[in-house]
Each structure stands twice: as structure tokens, then as C-alpha cells.
Design an enzyme around this catalytic site. Structure first.
Site, short mmCIF file in Angstrom:
data_model
loop_
_atom_site.label_atom_id
_atom_site.label_comp_id
_atom_site.label_asym_id
_atom_site.label_seq_id
_atom_site.Cartn_x
_atom_site.Cartn_y
_atom_site.Cartn_z
N LYS A 1 0.83 -1.21 0.00
CA LYS A 1 0.00 0.00 0.00
C LYS A 1 0.87 1.26 0.00
O LYS A 1 0.60 2.21 -0.72
CB LYS A 1 -0.92 0.05 1.24
CG LYS A 1 -1.90 -1.11 1.33
CD LYS A 1 -2.89 -0.94 2.48
CE LYS A 1 -2.27 -1.05 3.87
NZ LYS A 1 -1.80 -2.40 4.21
N ARG B 1 -9.54 1.17 8.82
CA ARG B 1 -9.20 -0.23 9.09
C ARG B 1 -10.29 -0.94 9.89
O ARG B 1 -10.13 -2.11 10.21
CB ARG B 1 -7.92 -0.27 9.93
CG ARG B 1 -6.68 -0.66 9.15
CD ARG B 1 -5.51 -0.46 10.09
NE ARG B 1 -4.40 -1.31 9.81
CZ ARG B 1 -3.28 -0.92 9.22
NH1 ARG B 1 -3.15 0.32 8.80
NH2 ARG B 1 -2.30 -1.76 9.05
N ARG C 1 11.42 -7.16 4.33
CA ARG C 1 11.36 -5.69 4.32
C ARG C 1 12.36 -5.10 5.31
O ARG C 1 12.51 -5.56 6.42
CB ARG C 1 9.95 -5.24 4.68
CG ARG C 1 9.82 -3.74 4.84
CD ARG C 1 8.41 -3.25 4.70
NE ARG C 1 7.60 -3.49 5.87
CZ ARG C 1 6.31 -3.17 5.94
NH1 ARG C 1 5.70 -2.65 4.90
NH2 ARG C 1 5.64 -3.42 7.03
N ARG D 1 11.39 -3.36 10.90
CA ARG D 1 10.36 -2.80 11.78
C ARG D 1 10.02 -3.84 12.84
O ARG D 1 9.95 -5.03 12.55
CB ARG D 1 9.10 -2.53 10.93
CG ARG D 1 8.90 -1.09 10.58
CD ARG D 1 7.84 -0.90 9.51
NE ARG D 1 6.52 -1.40 9.88
CZ ARG D 1 5.42 -1.20 9.15
NH1 ARG D 1 5.50 -0.53 8.01
NH2 ARG D 1 4.26 -1.68 9.52
P1 ADP Z 1 0.73 -2.47 7.62
O1 ADP Z 1 -0.42 -2.00 6.76
O2 ADP Z 1 1.87 -3.02 6.86
O3 ADP Z 1 0.29 -3.34 8.75
P2 ADP Z 1 1.01 0.22 8.70
O4 ADP Z 1 2.28 0.95 8.64
O5 ADP Z 1 -0.14 0.71 7.88
O6 ADP Z 1 1.40 -1.26 8.34
O7 ADP Z 1 0.47 0.15 10.21
C1 ADP Z 1 1.30 -0.22 11.27
C2 ADP Z 1 0.53 -0.22 12.58
O8 ADP Z 1 0.02 1.09 12.86
C3 ADP Z 1 -0.71 -1.11 12.65
O9 ADP Z 1 -0.38 -2.45 12.94
C4 ADP Z 1 -1.48 -0.44 13.79
O10 ADP Z 1 -0.92 -0.72 15.05
C5 ADP Z 1 -1.25 1.02 13.54
N1 ADP Z 1 -2.29 1.57 12.65
C6 ADP Z 1 -2.08 2.11 11.42
N2 ADP Z 1 -3.24 2.52 10.88
C7 ADP Z 1 -4.21 2.23 11.78
C8 ADP Z 1 -5.63 2.39 11.80
N3 ADP Z 1 -6.29 2.94 10.78
N4 ADP Z 1 -6.30 1.96 12.90
C9 ADP Z 1 -5.67 1.42 13.93
N5 ADP Z 1 -4.34 1.23 13.97
C10 ADP Z 1 -3.61 1.63 12.92
#
Ligand code: ADP
Length: 216
Positions: free
Chosen positions: A13, A85, A124, A157
Site C-alpha cells: 500500500k 481499518r 522488508r 520494523r
Molecule cells: P501495515 O499495513 O503493513 O500493517 P502500517 O504501517 O499501515 O502497516 O500500520 C502499522 C501499525 O500502525 C498497525 O499495525 C497499527 O498498530 C497502527 N495503525 C495504522 N493505521 C491504523 C488504523 N487505521 N487503525 C488502527 N491502527 C492503525
């Protein structure tokens, strides 16, 4: 253009959003990036969620998004990556946009089998300073463990550790994947195959965008 880039963790994404943001000259908002940078600046409350692969509570995330979208920088459009989400977040977003007299035009659903995303996440690496993203198989840095753009050390990460990856995929299936039906019913969702190389995924995404969103 108000776009949502949707899909499971690790599907690409962020990579796609960056290229689309550059092409269409609109900002890319990644809630994950926002939370990681908050943690770096000392907001320790978020660590318990982000580093363990759990969702940050809706109330916190919604506030962040509401504050961002009200700003002038987003008035000509934006690309949302990692938000919404949960169904509650999607409903909240609709409400915020309604107040701003806007709506989501398209949700691109990036699709790839679970084995492929687990593989991507384990390979990654991120620059510990500028956040640039690499992949030990498909997007290697020129010099081992070193960022091409700023020369700082690359790291994995915390939430890309194998156990946490499993947890994130489970959370995605339980809490986030119901949004596929939510946006299908609104006729906003289009699937994009996320298995090919980033450039090909980008070309496909552009095709879908140009077919669905008329140019002004
Ligand atoms: P990925 O999509 O690869 O899991 P992200 O960088 O989008 O990674 O998100 C990393 C973390 O940030 C998630 O696992 C969560 O803890 C938090 N996070 C990000 N976006 C949201 C969201 N919309 N609602 C709740 N937690 C979020």
C-alpha cells in the site's frame, strides 16, 4: 480525487501510494507512518499497539485523520493508506468528509496471497533515519544494510517480526477485511493484483483510476 488504498499488511500500500501521490500531485496520508513518527518523538502510549501488531483505538486514529483532512493541503484530494481499518473508522471518515462536502471516489483493494505477503514482510527493511523502504529480495540497497538515499543503517520494523506478522494478518482478517463488503456495496471497490512488480501494480492502478475518475 479522494482515494483509499486498501489491503492486508505488507501488500504494498505504501509503495503504491507514494507513486500515485507523485503522479497526481496530491498528499499521501499513512496512519502507520504517522504513528511510527509519533513513537519516535516520544509518544510511548502508542507502542503497546503499533509494535505488537494491534490496532490503535478508533478514537485516537479518527482524531488524527479528522485533524489532517481539515487542513488546506488536502483540499484538492488525498490518498489514504492504512485508514480506514475498521467499520467504525469507515463510518467516521464518511461523516468527516460529508462535513467537508467531499467523498471517497475509489477504493483500490490490493490483492495477494498470504504466503506472498508474509515473504515480503520478512524481507522488508526500513531506513532508521529517513524511513525509506527496501526489500532484501526485490529492492536491495546498493550497499548491505545501508540506506541508498541517506547512508543510515537499515533495520527491520518491530512489527515485521514473524510472530507479530501473524498477529497483524489475523487482526486484518477479523477487523479490516469486512470493509471489502462495505465498500463493494457502495460500488467503490476495485481489486488490483498486487503480485506483479511495483511498476506494473502502479500502471494497473492508474488504468483503474483513469477509467473510474473522470478528469476535470
Ligand atoms: P501495515 O499495513 O503493513 O500493517 P502500517 O504501517 O499501515 O502497516 O500500520 C502499522 C501499525 O500502525 C498497525 O499495525 C497499527 O498498530 C497502527 N495503525 C495504522 N493505521 C491504523 C488504523 N487505521 N487503525 C488502527 N491502527 C492503525
Amino acid at each position: 480525487m479522494q482515494l483509499v488504498i486498501f489491503g492486508p499488511p505488507g501488500v504494498g500500500k505504501g509503495t503504491l501510494s507514494d507513486s500515485l501521490a507523485e503522479k497526481y500531485k496530491i498528499p499521501h496520508i499513512s496512519t502507520g507512518d504517522i504513528f511510527r513518527s509519533e513513537i519516535k518523538s516520544g509518544n510511548s502510549e502508542l507502542i503497546q499497539y503499533v509494535e505488537k501488531g494491534l490496532l490503535v483505538p478508533d478514537m485516537i486514529v479518527n482524531k488524527v485523520i479528522e485533524n489532517a483532512l481539515k487542513q488546506d493541503a488536502y483540499k484538492n484530494g488525498f490518498i489514504l493508506d492504512g485508514y480506514p481499518r475498521t467499520t467504525e473508522q469507515a463510518e467516521f471518515l464518511e461523516n468527516v468528509l460529508w462535513k467537508l462536502k467531499k467523498k471517497i471516489n475509489l477504493v483500490l483493494n490490493l490483492v495477494a496471497p498470504e504466503e506472498a505477503i508474509v515473504e515480503r514482510l520478512s524481507a522488508r527493511r526500513n531506513c532508521s533515519k529517513c524511513g525509506a523502504v527496501y526489500n532484501l529480495v526485490t529492492m536491495k540497497p546498493k550497499k548491505k544494510d545501508t540506506c541508498d538515499s541517506c547512508g543510515s543503517a537499515l533495520a527491520q520494523r518491530k512489527d515485521d517480526a514473524p510472530e507479530t506478522v501473524k498477529k497483524r494478518i489475523h487482526v486484518y482478517q477479523q477487523e479490516t477485511s469486512p470493509l471489502i463488503d462495505y465498500y463493494k456495496k457502495k460500488k467503490l471497490l476495485v481489486d488490483v493484483d498486487a503480485l506483479p512488480k511495483p511498476k506494473e501494480v502502479f500502471n494497473e492502478a492508474v488504468k483503474v483510476i483513469e477509467a473510474r475518475i473522470p478528469k476535470k
